[in-house]
Design a protein around this motif. Structure first.
Motif, mmCIF file in Angstrom:
data_model
loop_
_atom_site.group_PDB
_atom_site.id
_atom_site.type_symbol
_atom_site.label_atom_id
_atom_site.label_comp_id
_atom_site.label_asym_id
_atom_site.label_seq_id
_atom_site.Cartn_x
_atom_site.Cartn_y
_atom_site.Cartn_z
ATOM 1 N N PRO A 266 0.806 -1.225 0.000
ATOM 2 C CA PRO A 266 0.000 0.000 0.000
ATOM 3 C C PRO A 266 0.835 1.269 0.000
ATOM 4 O O PRO A 266 0.421 2.287 -0.555
ATOM 5 C CB PRO A 266 -0.839 -0.121 1.278
ATOM 6 N N LEU A 267 2.030 1.239 0.612
ATOM 7 C CA LEU A 267 2.869 2.440 0.608
ATOM 8 C C LEU A 267 3.247 2.834 -0.813
ATOM 9 O O LEU A 267 3.220 4.014 -1.178
ATOM 10 C CB LEU A 267 4.123 2.202 1.452
ATOM 11 N N ALA A 268 3.571 1.843 -1.652
ATOM 12 C CA ALA A 268 3.933 2.122 -3.037
ATOM 13 C C ALA A 268 2.722 2.538 -3.867
ATOM 14 O O ALA A 268 2.866 3.222 -4.883
ATOM 15 C CB ALA A 268 4.591 0.895 -3.657
ATOM 16 N N ALA A 269 1.526 2.130 -3.451
ATOM 17 C CA ALA A 269 0.310 2.449 -4.198
ATOM 18 C C ALA A 269 -0.183 3.866 -3.936
ATOM 19 O O ALA A 269 -1.037 4.371 -4.667
ATOM 20 C CB ALA A 269 -0.794 1.459 -3.860
ATOM 21 N N LEU A 270 0.352 4.510 -2.898
ATOM 22 C CA LEU A 270 -0.111 5.833 -2.504
ATOM 23 C C LEU A 270 0.940 6.887 -2.820
ATOM 24 O O LEU A 270 2.133 6.606 -2.882
ATOM 25 C CB LEU A 270 -0.413 5.848 -0.997
ATOM 26 N N TYR A 271 0.482 8.117 -3.027
ATOM 27 C CA TYR A 271 1.421 9.219 -3.171
ATOM 28 C C TYR A 271 2.119 9.466 -1.836
ATOM 29 O O TYR A 271 1.601 9.126 -0.772
ATOM 30 C CB TYR A 271 0.707 10.482 -3.627
ATOM 31 N N GLY A 272 3.272 10.085 -1.893
ATOM 32 C CA GLY A 272 4.102 10.241 -0.706
ATOM 33 C C GLY A 272 3.768 11.428 0.168
ATOM 34 O O GLY A 272 4.376 11.619 1.220
ATOM 35 N N PHE A 273 2.795 12.252 -0.249
ATOM 36 C CA PHE A 273 2.396 13.414 0.538
ATOM 37 C C PHE A 273 0.871 13.440 0.655
ATOM 38 O O PHE A 273 0.168 13.100 -0.298
ATOM 39 C CB PHE A 273 2.872 14.713 -0.109
ATOM 40 N N GLY A 274 0.378 13.869 1.813
ATOM 41 C CA GLY A 274 -1.053 13.953 2.030
ATOM 42 C C GLY A 274 -1.393 15.122 2.934
ATOM 43 O O GLY A 274 -0.589 16.042 3.116
ATOM 44 N N CYS A 275 -2.588 15.080 3.515
ATOM 45 C CA CYS A 275 -3.068 16.187 4.347
ATOM 46 C C CYS A 275 -3.809 15.626 5.555
ATOM 47 O O CYS A 275 -4.630 14.716 5.423
ATOM 48 C CB CYS A 275 -3.993 17.086 3.531
ATOM 49 N N VAL A 276 -3.518 16.177 6.727
ATOM 50 C CA VAL A 276 -4.251 15.814 7.934
ATOM 51 C C VAL A 276 -5.632 16.454 7.874
ATOM 52 O O VAL A 276 -5.779 17.633 7.527
ATOM 53 C CB VAL A 276 -3.511 16.288 9.199
ATOM 54 N N ALA A 277 -6.665 15.669 8.209
ATOM 55 C CA ALA A 277 -8.038 16.157 8.222
ATOM 56 C C ALA A 277 -8.566 16.142 9.651
ATOM 57 O O ALA A 277 -8.366 15.168 10.382
ATOM 58 C CB ALA A 277 -8.928 15.301 7.328
ATOM 59 N N ASP A 278 -9.237 17.206 10.054
ATOM 60 C CA ASP A 278 -9.820 17.337 11.385
ATOM 61 C C ASP A 278 -11.339 17.226 11.265
ATOM 62 O O ASP A 278 -11.974 17.981 10.519
ATOM 63 C CB ASP A 278 -9.435 18.683 11.997
ATOM 64 N N VAL A 279 -11.938 16.289 12.000
ATOM 65 C CA VAL A 279 -13.370 16.004 11.878
ATOM 66 C C VAL A 279 -14.203 17.121 12.494
ATOM 67 O O VAL A 279 -13.965 17.540 13.633
ATOM 68 C CB VAL A 279 -13.714 14.661 12.552
ATOM 69 N N ALA A 280 -15.195 17.597 11.742
ATOM 70 C CA ALA A 280 -16.128 18.606 12.243
ATOM 71 C C ALA A 280 -17.394 17.968 12.779
ATOM 72 O O ALA A 280 -17.928 18.384 13.810
ATOM 73 C CB ALA A 280 -16.475 19.610 11.138
ATOM 74 N N ASP A 281 -17.908 16.957 12.069
ATOM 75 C CA ASP A 281 -19.122 16.288 12.530
ATOM 76 C C ASP A 281 -19.211 14.893 11.941
ATOM 77 O O ASP A 281 -18.665 14.616 10.874
ATOM 78 C CB ASP A 281 -20.377 17.093 12.174
ATOM 79 N N ILE A 282 -19.887 14.019 12.669
ATOM 80 C CA ILE A 282 -20.155 12.644 12.236
ATOM 81 C C ILE A 282 -21.626 12.369 12.486
ATOM 82 O O ILE A 282 -22.126 12.567 13.587
ATOM 83 C CB ILE A 282 -19.298 11.622 13.021
ATOM 84 N N VAL A 283 -22.327 11.907 11.446
ATOM 85 C CA VAL A 283 -23.763 11.631 11.547
ATOM 86 C C VAL A 283 -24.026 10.214 11.048
ATOM 87 O O VAL A 283 -23.513 9.817 9.998
ATOM 88 C CB VAL A 283 -24.578 12.641 10.706
ATOM 89 N N ASP A 284 -24.822 9.457 11.791
ATOM 90 C CA ASP A 284 -25.224 8.131 11.330
ATOM 91 C C ASP A 284 -26.068 8.259 10.077
ATOM 92 O O ASP A 284 -26.991 9.077 10.017
ATOM 93 C CB ASP A 284 -26.029 7.409 12.412
ATOM 94 N N SER A 285 -25.778 7.420 9.083
ATOM 95 C CA SER A 285 -26.549 7.484 7.835
ATOM 96 C C SER A 285 -27.760 6.554 7.853
ATOM 97 O O SER A 285 -28.548 6.545 6.914
ATOM 98 C CB SER A 285 -25.655 7.127 6.644
#
Length: 238
Positions: free
Chosen positions: A78-97
């Motif tokens: 999986p490391l080779a399948a992904l790009y080497g840079f990304g972004c941290v995401a901070d959760v604002a809300d979670i709702v049951d679907s």
């Protein structure tokens, strides 16, 4: 600074300051969201978003012998399948679907370099190194040029003459502007990834200026182009 985060591989990168809506339906990512929601209220609910270089966002189903674990769709490495840079995401809300899945909104906060990926749990986790924001040389001079080029780009996409559209306000912060343009310009994932990986704001703005001018030149050669609404739809991938 290094950290270990749950990992969401997606088909395109996330940029700092941008909102990411997600419809979560795969079991591996349901487990990830359940773990995030179980954290104490005063604990940041954060995960890493990284774009897929080679692979699939959704796990293959109905085919005998295909992997169904946390790295499904990403092959043996999986490391080779992904790009080497990304972004941290901070959760604002979670709702049951209502079907066992979730709807979630998160905001990109800081870029990272991907150091390692662990596929031993219910979902992928990664060791990441957060990257400091550097202005670079010439960012203040490039920002107004990119703003003008982006206005022209939007108007050509909409098929409107420049004087027929109301003026739109843009940020004076070159870094914020660079991420806004990167996120909303229509481009393939690899081009957006290059913008995410730019070493500093000035380099990102310079690349965007070249990209926007090239795209405007292409659009102007087309006989017609339907209007494009630059809105962000929920990603129904995980």
């Amino acid at each position: 600074m290094t950290d270990r985060l749950p990992l969401f591989p997606l088909t395109s990168p996330l940029f700092p300051g941008l909102v990411l809506p997600l419809n979560v339906f795969e079991e591996r990512y349901r487990a990830l969201v359940r773990d995030l929601r179980a954290l104490p209220e005063d604990t940041p609910r954060r995960f890493g978003v990284v774009a897929i270089r080679n692979g699939q966002e959704i796990a293959p189903t109905g085919q005998e012998g295909r992997a169904t674990g946390p790295a499904a769709g990403l092959g043996d490495d999986p490391l080779a399948a992904l790009y080497g840079f990304g972004c941290v995401a901070d959760v604002a809300d979670i709702v049951d679907s209502g079907d066992g899945g979730f709807r979630m909104h998160a905001t990109g906060i800081v870029r990272f370099r991907l150091l390692s990926v662990d596929a031993s749990g219910e979902y992928l986790t990664a060791e990441v190194e957060e990257l400091a924001e550097e202005a670079g040389s010439g960012a203040d001079e490039l920002a107004p040029q990119v703003t003008r080029a982006f206005r022209t780009y939007q108007k050509r996409l909409a098929g409107s003459r420049e004087r027929s559209l109301a003026a739109q306000e843009f940020t004076d912060d070159p870094t914020v502007l660079s991420y806004l343009v990167a996120a909303t310009t229509i481009a393939e994932a690899a081009a957006k990834q290059r913008l995410l990986e730019a070493p500093d704001t000035a380099a990102r703005l310079g690349e965007e200026l070249r990209l926007l001018r090239r795209e405007v030149a292409v659009i102007e050669k087309l006989p017609s182009l339907p209007a494009v609404e630059l809105t962000q739809q929920a990603i129904c991938a995980n």
